[in-house]
Design a protein around this motif. Structure first.
Motif, PDB file in Angstrom:
ATOM      1  N   ARG A  57       0.941  -1.159   0.202  1.00 49.65           N
ATOM      2  CA  ARG A  57      -0.079  -0.111   0.007  1.00 49.65           C
ATOM      3  C   ARG A  57       1.014   1.238  -0.021  1.00 49.65           C
ATOM      4  NH1 ARG A  57      -1.469   1.173   6.205  1.00 49.65           N
ATOM      5  NH2 ARG A  57       0.029  -0.264   7.195  1.00 49.65           N
ATOM      6  N   VAL A  58       0.296   2.369  -0.141  1.00 48.48           N
ATOM      7  CA  VAL A  58       1.021   3.791  -0.378  1.00 48.48           C
ATOM      8  C   VAL A  58       0.262   4.522   1.207  1.00 48.48           C
ATOM      9  CG1 VAL A  58       1.512   5.895  -1.330  1.00 48.48           C
ATOM     10  CG2 VAL A  58       1.369   3.640  -2.747  1.00 48.48           C
ATOM     11  N   LYS A  59       1.126   4.840   1.905  1.00 53.38           N
ATOM     12  CA  LYS A  59       0.929   5.592   3.375  1.00 53.38           C
ATOM     13  C   LYS A  59       0.640   6.806   2.892  1.00 53.38           C
ATOM     14  CE  LYS A  59       2.700   2.525   6.689  1.00 53.38           C
ATOM     15  NZ  LYS A  59       3.963   2.418   7.775  1.00 53.38           N
ATOM     16  N   VAL A  60      -0.601   7.563   3.168  1.00 56.74           N
ATOM     17  CA  VAL A  60      -0.654   9.045   2.856  1.00 56.74           C
ATOM     18  C   VAL A  60      -0.536   9.807   4.283  1.00 56.74           C
ATOM     19  CG1 VAL A  60      -2.325  10.859   2.099  1.00 56.74           C
ATOM     20  CG2 VAL A  60      -2.395   8.278   1.129  1.00 56.74           C
ATOM     21  N   ILE A  61       0.277  10.454   4.520  1.00 61.84           N
ATOM     22  CA  ILE A  61       0.810  11.195   5.802  1.00 61.84           C
ATOM     23  C   ILE A  61       0.541  12.623   5.594  1.00 61.84           C
ATOM     24  CG2 ILE A  61       2.529  11.559   7.444  1.00 61.84           C
ATOM     25  CD1 ILE A  61       3.803   8.917   6.118  1.00 61.84           C
ATOM     26  N   GLY A  62      -0.052  13.240   6.491  1.00 62.11           N
ATOM     27  CA  GLY A  62      -0.008  14.873   6.382  1.00 62.11           C
ATOM     28  C   GLY A  62      -1.704  15.052   6.276  1.00 62.11           C
ATOM     29  N   ASP A  63      -2.132  16.426   5.883  1.00 63.60           N
ATOM     30  CA  ASP A  63      -3.560  16.842   5.586  1.00 63.60           C
ATOM     31  C   ASP A  63      -3.330  17.895   4.572  1.00 63.60           C
ATOM     32  OD1 ASP A  63      -2.550  19.252   6.739  1.00 63.60           O
ATOM     33  OD2 ASP A  63      -3.197  18.554   8.963  1.00 63.60           O
ATOM     34  N   ARG A  64      -4.484  18.457   4.312  1.00 67.08           N
ATOM     35  CA  ARG A  64      -4.508  19.386   3.168  1.00 67.08           C
ATOM     36  C   ARG A  64      -3.989  20.867   3.484  1.00 67.08           C
ATOM     37  NH1 ARG A  64      -8.177  17.912  -0.826  1.00 67.08           N
ATOM     38  NH2 ARG A  64      -9.377  16.072  -0.367  1.00 67.08           N
ATOM     39  N   LEU A  65      -3.961  21.080   4.807  1.00 66.81           N
ATOM     40  CA  LEU A  65      -3.181  22.221   5.237  1.00 66.81           C
ATOM     41  C   LEU A  65      -1.593  22.478   5.086  1.00 66.81           C
ATOM     42  CD1 LEU A  65      -3.641  25.246   6.387  1.00 66.81           C
ATOM     43  CD2 LEU A  65      -3.493  24.268   8.550  1.00 66.81           C
ATOM     44  N   ASP A  66      -1.007  21.198   5.754  1.00 60.99           N
ATOM     45  CA  ASP A  66       0.276  21.105   5.915  1.00 60.99           C
ATOM     46  C   ASP A  66       1.074  20.438   4.473  1.00 60.99           C
ATOM     47  OD1 ASP A  66       0.469  22.438   8.302  1.00 60.99           O
ATOM     48  OD2 ASP A  66      -0.102  20.610   9.261  1.00 60.99           O
ATOM     49  N   GLY A  67      -0.093  19.625   3.702  1.00 59.76           N
ATOM     50  CA  GLY A  67       0.481  18.884   2.654  1.00 59.76           C
ATOM     51  C   GLY A  67       0.638  17.424   2.804  1.00 59.76           C
ATOM     52  N   TYR A  68       0.751  16.722   1.869  1.00 58.62           N
ATOM     53  CA  TYR A  68       0.926  15.283   1.942  1.00 58.62           C
ATOM     54  C   TYR A  68       2.228  14.647   1.716  1.00 58.62           C
ATOM     55  CZ  TYR A  68      -4.142  15.571   2.140  1.00 58.62           C
ATOM     56  OH  TYR A  68      -5.426  15.805   2.672  1.00 58.62           O
ATOM     57  N   ARG A  69       2.765  13.845   2.227  1.00 57.73           N
ATOM     58  CA  ARG A  69       3.710  12.949   1.548  1.00 57.73           C
ATOM     59  C   ARG A  69       3.179  11.332   1.533  1.00 57.73           C
ATOM     60  NH1 ARG A  69       6.813  10.499   5.835  1.00 57.73           N
ATOM     61  NH2 ARG A  69       6.171  11.450   7.873  1.00 57.73           N
ATOM     62  N   PHE A  70       3.882  10.581   0.769  1.00 55.37           N
ATOM     63  CA  PHE A  70       3.406   9.262   0.499  1.00 55.37           C
ATOM     64  C   PHE A  70       4.504   8.378   0.458  1.00 55.37           C
ATOM     65  CE2 PHE A  70       1.189  12.530  -2.120  1.00 55.37           C
ATOM     66  CZ  PHE A  70      -0.225  12.106  -1.759  1.00 55.37           C
ATOM     67  N   GLU A  71       4.466   7.382   1.292  1.00 56.53           N
ATOM     68  CA  GLU A  71       5.402   6.191   1.589  1.00 56.53           C
ATOM     69  C   GLU A  71       4.775   5.069   1.152  1.00 56.53           C
ATOM     70  OE1 GLU A  71       6.672   6.216   5.528  1.00 56.53           O
ATOM     71  OE2 GLU A  71       7.498   8.324   5.422  1.00 56.53           O
ATOM     72  N   PRO A  72       5.449   4.085   0.388  1.00 55.82           N
ATOM     73  CA  PRO A  72       5.224   2.663  -0.035  1.00 55.82           C
ATOM     74  C   PRO A  72       5.481   1.873   1.068  1.00 55.82           C
ATOM     75  CG  PRO A  72       7.182   3.254  -1.350  1.00 55.82           C
ATOM     76  CD  PRO A  72       6.752   4.803  -0.772  1.00 55.82           C
ATOM     77  N   ALA A  73       4.636   0.819   1.134  1.00 59.86           N
ATOM     78  CA  ALA A  73       4.974   0.056   2.288  1.00 59.86           C
ATOM     79  C   ALA A  73       4.540  -1.400   1.990  1.00 59.86           C
ATOM     80  CB  ALA A  73       4.315   0.250   3.482  1.00 59.86           C
ATOM     81  N   ARG A  74       5.122  -2.452   2.414  1.00 62.00           N
ATOM     82  CA  ARG A  74       5.034  -3.780   1.914  1.00 62.00           C
ATOM     83  C   ARG A  74       4.436  -4.609   3.087  1.00 62.00           C
ATOM     84  NH1 ARG A  74       4.628  -6.728  -2.335  1.00 62.00           N
ATOM     85  NH2 ARG A  74       5.579  -8.477  -1.415  1.00 62.00           N
TER      86      ARG A  74
END
Length: 368
Positions: free
Chosen positions: A244-261
């Motif tokens: 999966r791809v972890k979605v970290i953050g919110d609309r205000l501060d922005g998002y980053r994306f981390e793939p995870a097995r």
């Protein structure tokens, strides 16, 4: 000449009203909750009006998503019954696509809500090859004891005589220009509804593993030693993921994306020892998702729940085939990684209306 094959969880393609929300608050729609309706007859009237209005938008968007696939054969999940499928095809798909999916297959399965898997097919591929329906088999009545799949983990929630498939494993034999192809259409146990506290995905994993083992058993028994040379595809919503791809953050501060097995998945049963190929893995690692899951900003991820597992023979015959994932019907609340944003269909809302919570997956395959 390729066959366009797609799978799509169309999300509650219903032809009936569900009024259980009057007494079961967790089944009540959020807009009705705002008005605190205490009269049952008034509730029924409001719920009918709400659902009819919402459904028209939703099914237009579902039809747009299907039209975007340009599929010759479409495998569907969450279909109420044949009447609902017929009405949807005649009143929505036909208006967009014209001559369409005249061949329809649905067998009533095991789901407590009455949602089933189904298949719709054209008479010919886009390139003119005839699509011939040869045979249909349901495996909905298989039990844990039939296939010796009853385990201590299964015993926590089921009995030996209970049916394995939460819906069905619908086996459909077709010929494409005279060449054989077998489809196995499934919709595995969801990652919710567990009696256990904690990780619902892991708590429900034994049921999905049994379903996957049952599908593999059916295929291996059918094709035996010729399995490596047979054309088959396992299609559907499998309610599990290997990554999966972890979605970290919110609309205000922005998002980053981390793939995870994931360390374990029910789908390991298909990928193990080259039994079948998840063709979506031919896409880039960050671009394989078919569903956005969110329970507030602390729990968000993108994952693949919708699959086309190709047999070794089909995989060898189509080394360059890369599937498309149609995301134009996703609501605006879905968080897209950089460079993946798409133009949404008209009238898409923040959460609804939408085509579905799932994205259709489609691929062009040469059938040899």
């Amino acid at each position: 000449m390729p066959l366009r094959l797609a799978t799509f969880n169309i999300e509650n393609l219903m032809a009936r009203f569900d009024f259980s929300g009057f007494r079961k608050q967790w089944r009540q729609d959020r807009v009705v909750k705002m008005f605190g309706v205490e009269d049952q007859e008034l509730y029924r009237d409001l719920e009918q009006a709400r659902l009819i209005s919402e459904t028209d938008d939703t099914r237009q968007l579902s039809a747009l998503a299907i039209a975007e696939t340009a599929a010759d054969i479409l495998c569907l999940q969450e279909v109420d019954d044949m009447a609902a499928l017929q009405a949807f095809e005649e009143n929505y798909l036909y208006r967009m696509l014209g001559y369409g999916y005249r061949q329809k297959i649905l067998v009533e399965g095991n789901d407590s809500r009455g949602i089933d898997v189904a298949v719709m097919m054209r008479d010919r591929t886009r390139d003119g090859l005839p699509i011939e329906l040869v045979d249909v088999r349901s495996h909905a009545t298989l039990t844990y004891q039939d296939l010796d799949l009853f385990t201590p983990q299964i015993a926590l929630t089921n009995q030996p005589q209970d049916r394995i498939f939460r819906r069905d494993c619908l086996e459909v034999d077709v010929k494409i220009g005279g060449r054989p192809l077998t489809l196995y259409v499934v919709h595995f146990k969801s990652m919710t509804g567990s009696r256990e506290e904690g990780d619902a995905r892991m708590a429900t994993m034994p049921v999905r593993e049994a379903e996957a083992r049952a599908v593999r058993h059916i295929i291996e028994q059918r094709f035996d030693r010729n399995l490596a040379n047979r054309n088959f595809v396992i299609c559907g919503d499998m309610n599990d993921y290997q990554e999966r791809v972890k979605v970290i953050g919110d609309r205000l501060d922005g998002y980053r994306f981390e793939p995870a097995r994931e360390e374990v998945s029910a789908l390991d049963i298909f990928s193990r020892d080259g039994f079948a190929e998840n063709i979506v893995r031919r896409r880039p690692e960050m671009d394989r998702w078919t569903l956005y899951h969110a329970r507030g900003p602390q729990e968000q991820h993108l994952c693949q729940l919708d699959y086309l597992w190709l047999s070794p023979a089909l995989s060898r015959a189509n080394p360059d085939a890369v599937p498309q994932i149609i995301r134009n019907g996703q609501p605006y609340r879905t968080v897209f990684p950089p460079d993946q944003a798409v133009e949404r269909f008209p009238r898409i809302g923040w959460d609804r209306p939408k085509a579905s919570d799932h994205c259709p997956v489609v691929v062009s395959l040469e059938i040899q």
